[in-house]
Scaffold this motif. Structure first.
Motif, PDB file in Angstrom:
ATOM      1  N   ALA A  74     -37.197  22.545  47.772  1.00 34.27           N
ATOM      2  CA  ALA A  74     -37.151  23.925  48.320  1.00 34.27           C
ATOM      3  C   ALA A  74     -38.093  23.870  49.343  1.00 34.27           C
ATOM      4  CB  ALA A  74     -37.468  24.981  47.511  1.00 34.27           C
ATOM      5  N   VAL A  75     -37.777  24.296  50.691  1.00 34.52           N
ATOM      6  CA  VAL A  75     -38.755  24.446  51.658  1.00 34.52           C
ATOM      7  C   VAL A  75     -38.986  25.805  52.129  1.00 34.52           C
ATOM      8  CG1 VAL A  75     -39.069  23.820  54.325  1.00 34.52           C
ATOM      9  CG2 VAL A  75     -38.031  22.128  52.809  1.00 34.52           C
ATOM     10  N   VAL A  76     -40.242  26.550  52.199  1.00 32.82           N
ATOM     11  CA  VAL A  76     -40.697  27.778  52.421  1.00 32.82           C
ATOM     12  C   VAL A  76     -41.539  27.888  53.614  1.00 32.82           C
ATOM     13  CG1 VAL A  76     -41.324  30.021  51.479  1.00 32.82           C
ATOM     14  CG2 VAL A  76     -40.124  28.298  49.854  1.00 32.82           C
ATOM     15  N   LEU A  77     -40.888  28.561  54.665  1.00 32.25           N
ATOM     16  CA  LEU A  77     -41.703  28.771  55.950  1.00 32.25           C
ATOM     17  C   LEU A  77     -42.058  30.140  55.876  1.00 32.25           C
ATOM     18  CD1 LEU A  77     -39.547  26.642  58.330  1.00 32.25           C
ATOM     19  CD2 LEU A  77     -41.299  25.742  56.829  1.00 32.25           C
ATOM     20  N   GLU A  78     -43.596  30.134  56.397  1.00 35.12           N
ATOM     21  CA  GLU A  78     -44.050  31.297  57.032  1.00 35.12           C
ATOM     22  C   GLU A  78     -44.056  31.355  58.522  1.00 35.12           C
ATOM     23  OE1 GLU A  78     -48.289  33.623  56.810  1.00 35.12           O
ATOM     24  OE2 GLU A  78     -47.848  32.529  55.184  1.00 35.12           O
ATOM     25  N   VAL A  79     -42.910  32.255  59.232  1.00 40.11           N
ATOM     26  CA  VAL A  79     -42.988  32.356  60.652  1.00 40.11           C
ATOM     27  C   VAL A  79     -43.873  33.011  61.398  1.00 40.11           C
ATOM     28  CG1 VAL A  79     -41.121  32.776  62.265  1.00 40.11           C
ATOM     29  CG2 VAL A  79     -40.622  31.550  60.275  1.00 40.11           C
ATOM     30  N   ASN A  80     -44.452  32.753  62.474  1.00 45.72           N
ATOM     31  CA  ASN A  80     -45.625  33.269  62.980  1.00 45.72           C
ATOM     32  C   ASN A  80     -45.547  33.310  64.411  1.00 45.72           C
ATOM     33  OD1 ASN A  80     -48.437  33.806  63.942  1.00 45.72           O
ATOM     34  ND2 ASN A  80     -48.984  34.313  62.101  1.00 45.72           N
ATOM     35  N   PRO A  81     -45.577  34.347  65.361  1.00 45.64           N
ATOM     36  CA  PRO A  81     -45.298  34.135  66.692  1.00 45.64           C
ATOM     37  C   PRO A  81     -46.427  33.458  67.226  1.00 45.64           C
ATOM     38  CG  PRO A  81     -45.903  36.337  66.204  1.00 45.64           C
ATOM     39  CD  PRO A  81     -45.607  35.741  64.800  1.00 45.64           C
ATOM     40  N   HIS A  82     -47.714  33.184  66.701  1.00 44.35           N
ATOM     41  CA  HIS A  82     -48.824  32.513  67.456  1.00 44.35           C
ATOM     42  C   HIS A  82     -48.753  31.158  66.955  1.00 44.35           C
ATOM     43  CE1 HIS A  82     -50.703  36.406  67.727  1.00 44.35           C
ATOM     44  NE2 HIS A  82     -50.681  36.847  66.641  1.00 44.35           N
ATOM     45  N   VAL A  83     -47.798  30.536  66.404  1.00 46.86           N
ATOM     46  CA  VAL A  83     -47.503  29.247  66.055  1.00 46.86           C
ATOM     47  C   VAL A  83     -46.640  28.628  67.355  1.00 46.86           C
ATOM     48  CG1 VAL A  83     -46.622  27.269  64.601  1.00 46.86           C
ATOM     49  CG2 VAL A  83     -47.793  29.431  63.574  1.00 46.86           C
ATOM     50  N   PRO A  84     -47.619  27.645  67.976  1.00 41.99           N
ATOM     51  CA  PRO A  84     -46.531  26.927  69.179  1.00 41.99           C
ATOM     52  C   PRO A  84     -45.582  26.257  68.583  1.00 41.99           C
ATOM     53  CG  PRO A  84     -48.799  25.604  68.410  1.00 41.99           C
ATOM     54  CD  PRO A  84     -48.650  26.993  67.730  1.00 41.99           C
ATOM     55  N   PHE A  85     -44.301  26.316  69.602  1.00 42.63           N
ATOM     56  CA  PHE A  85     -43.336  25.471  69.516  1.00 42.63           C
ATOM     57  C   PHE A  85     -43.518  24.210  70.413  1.00 42.63           C
ATOM     58  CE2 PHE A  85     -39.197  23.803  69.941  1.00 42.63           C
ATOM     59  CZ  PHE A  85     -38.409  24.201  69.015  1.00 42.63           C
ATOM     60  N   ALA A  86     -44.109  23.464  69.583  1.00 43.08           N
ATOM     61  CA  ALA A  86     -44.612  22.108  70.305  1.00 43.08           C
ATOM     62  C   ALA A  86     -43.428  20.924  70.197  1.00 43.08           C
ATOM     63  CB  ALA A  86     -45.597  21.467  69.475  1.00 43.08           C
ATOM     64  N   PHE A  87     -43.516  20.023  71.208  1.00 46.54           N
ATOM     65  CA  PHE A  87     -42.615  19.116  71.109  1.00 46.54           C
ATOM     66  C   PHE A  87     -42.904  17.732  70.346  1.00 46.54           C
ATOM     67  CE2 PHE A  87     -42.044  20.749  75.565  1.00 46.54           C
ATOM     68  CZ  PHE A  87     -40.776  21.421  75.285  1.00 46.54           C
ATOM     69  N   GLY A  88     -42.086  17.114  70.147  1.00 47.85           N
ATOM     70  CA  GLY A  88     -42.186  15.932  69.147  1.00 47.85           C
ATOM     71  C   GLY A  88     -41.490  16.093  68.076  1.00 47.85           C
ATOM     72  N   ALA A  89     -41.755  15.197  66.994  1.00 47.24           N
ATOM     73  CA  ALA A  89     -40.867  15.028  65.705  1.00 47.24           C
ATOM     74  C   ALA A  89     -41.413  16.137  64.609  1.00 47.24           C
ATOM     75  CB  ALA A  89     -40.875  13.723  65.114  1.00 47.24           C
ATOM     76  N   CYS A  90     -41.455  17.575  65.150  1.00 44.97           N
ATOM     77  CA  CYS A  90     -41.933  18.199  64.174  1.00 44.97           C
ATOM     78  C   CYS A  90     -41.262  19.709  63.958  1.00 44.97           C
ATOM     79  CB  CYS A  90     -43.364  18.903  64.725  1.00 44.97           C
ATOM     80  SG  CYS A  90     -43.243  19.573  66.534  1.00 44.97           S
ATOM     81  N   HIS A  91     -39.984  19.237  63.986  1.00 45.91           N
ATOM     82  CA  HIS A  91     -38.959  20.409  64.298  1.00 45.91           C
ATOM     83  C   HIS A  91     -38.229  20.715  62.727  1.00 45.91           C
ATOM     84  CE1 HIS A  91     -39.303  19.912  68.412  1.00 45.91           C
ATOM     85  NE2 HIS A  91     -40.166  20.960  68.384  1.00 45.91           N
ATOM     86  N   VAL A  92     -38.040  21.801  62.199  1.00 40.34           N
ATOM     87  CA  VAL A  92     -37.109  22.142  60.955  1.00 40.34           C
ATOM     88  C   VAL A  92     -35.961  22.956  61.522  1.00 40.34           C
ATOM     89  CG1 VAL A  92     -37.412  23.028  58.588  1.00 40.34           C
ATOM     90  CG2 VAL A  92     -39.377  21.695  59.718  1.00 40.34           C
TER      91      VAL A  92
END
Length: 431
Positions: free
Chosen positions: A150-168
């Motif tokens: 199980a993957v549980v995310l806390e979504v926050n507008p202050h977190v940057p949408f960075a480039f690279g291999a970091c996307h879910v």
């Protein structure tokens, strides 16, 4: 079902998200400020409803309620690297520790050698394609996401949408919660005259066109502050902090002369100010990648003139570095020091610097010792250490004999300890 419908279906409260946990689960949490505060606060508040749940993380920045020896049988922290929040538990023995090279953690997770039942992580808002970014830290968490039940995310507008291999993608997510708490800032360490002196020795040896890996601490920051007049520096590091922004703004960092990923800065986690976190947002010059990419010695060494700068606590007269404990008492962890020392040694024209003040406890203890304090965790071995730097100079060790190493290290020890170190070296047949 489109991605917006999936998002709405998975959105709920932090308390609801805890229903995805089972007794005995191992929760993987990202490094530092990538930790999700709403989820971990809810877990802390409800920790007594669970049995034998573990939370694994490098460098927690907040002392959540489950850092509590009286409830360790319900929920307890497992350290990959100790920080201020976890160090008391590690030193008292009620927080466990999993040692590993930072670069190897994703592989250990994929192979099932390190557990990853559930992931709790902080993420950016979702884009129109259904992707969220772990824009503050990709580290070992991306491997855990691929492995977890199980993957549980806390979504926050202050977190940057960075480039690279970091996307879910939203389809990978079992549950998510929303929060708007500002990302925790981690200030720059104090830089005093000793740190400045060490920084000057290192800075004068860094050539234009070098690619830098810079660790956290007062001495690495002192080095950074003295590099603003350099030209065409590159960045390939595990941690990006505010000091690197200073180099970028001064024009010292251009990334043009990097052999590997020219034009791009590469890191696996961020630790610093809101300004730094905003810098990561959709910045085409910056990529966040898992740690088995950033810290892999073979990949990092593809950059010529790779320079690694890392701190230690104690060095013996052969050059062995104890960077993570004071004797047997844990202080930090293995991290990526050895990864980048090996990378710099492989790099064409590379250099690695191990930096430390010559003394501790108001000049009463020499950090350069005849032998490491019994029980010390050896972080970087004698065969890997390149240059050791104190405020008294630089000892270049690679290629030297054991006797030459001892003499070179004594020469950069505090003057009040040199005679004593010389006598001890003679007893050890090193002089």
């Amino acid at each position: 079902m489109n991605v917006q419908d999936l998002y709405r279906a998975r959105r709920g409260s932090a308390d609801d998200a805890l229903n995805h946990l089972r007794d005995g689960d191992f929760i993987v949490v990202p490094t530092g400020v990538g930790e999700p505060p709403a989820l971990l606060t809810a877990l802390s508040d409800q920790r007594r409803r669970f049995q034998d749940v573990k939370v694994g993380q490098i460098l927690p920045v907040q002392p959540f309620g489950y850092f509590d020896p009286t409830t360790q049988h319900h929920v307890r922290h497992v350290a990959y690297f100790f920080g201020g929040a976890s160090r008391p538990g590690g030193q008292a023995g009620w927080t466990d520790f999993i040692p590993s090279h930072f670069s190897e953690m994703p592989s250990l997770i994929r192979r099932g050698r390190m557990p990853a039942d559930v992931v709790f992580a902080l993420a950016s808002p979702m884009d129109e394609h259904g992707y969220m970014a772990l824009g503050l830290t990709a580290d070992y968490t991306m491997a855990a996401i691929a492995k977890a039940r199980a993957v549980v995310l806390e979504v926050n507008p202050h977190v940057p949408f960075a480039f690279g291999a970091c996307h879910v993608h939203i389809s990978q997510v079992a549950a998510l919660v929303e929060s708007e708490t500002p990302i925790k800032e981690v200030g720059l360490p104090v830089v005093g005259p000793v740190q400045q002196a060490i920084g000057a020795y290192v800075a004068e040896r860094i050539e234009d066109g070098s690619t830098l890996q810079i660790g956290y601490g007062g001495i690495p920051d002192a080095v950074v502050m003295q590099l603003t007049a350099k030209r065409d520096l590159g960045i390939h590091t595990e941690m990006i902090g505010d000091g690197i922004l200073t180099l970028l703004e001064s024009g010292a960092v251009t990334n043009r002369r990097k052999n590997f990923m020219p034009g791009k800065m590469v890191a696996t986690f961020a630790l610093g100010s809101q300004r730094l976190y905003r810098f990561l947002h959709r910045n085409p010059a910056m990529e966040m990648h898992p740690v088995d990419f950033t810290n892999d010695p073979y990949s990092a060494a593809r950059n010529d003139k790779l320079v690694s700068i890392n701190a230690t606590l104690q060095v013996d007269l052969l050059g062995q570095c104890g960077s993570e404990s004071m004797g047997p008492v844990p202080y930090s962890g293995t991290g990526g020091q050895a990864d980048f020392v090996r990378a710099a040694n492989r790099s064409e024209g590379g250099q690695s610097f191990i930096v430390l003040p010559s003394t501790a406890k108001n000049d009463t203890i020499s950090r350069i010792a005849p032998v490491l304090t019994p029980g010390t965790h050896v972080s970087t071995g004698k065969n890997e250490v390149d240059q050791v730097v104190t405020e008294y100079g630089v000892a270049c060790l690679r290629g030297l004999s054991a006797k030459q190493r001892a003499a070179a290290l004594i020469a950069i020890a505090h003057p009040k300890f040199r005679d004593e170190l010389t006598e001890e070296a003679r007893k050890l047949r090193l002089l």
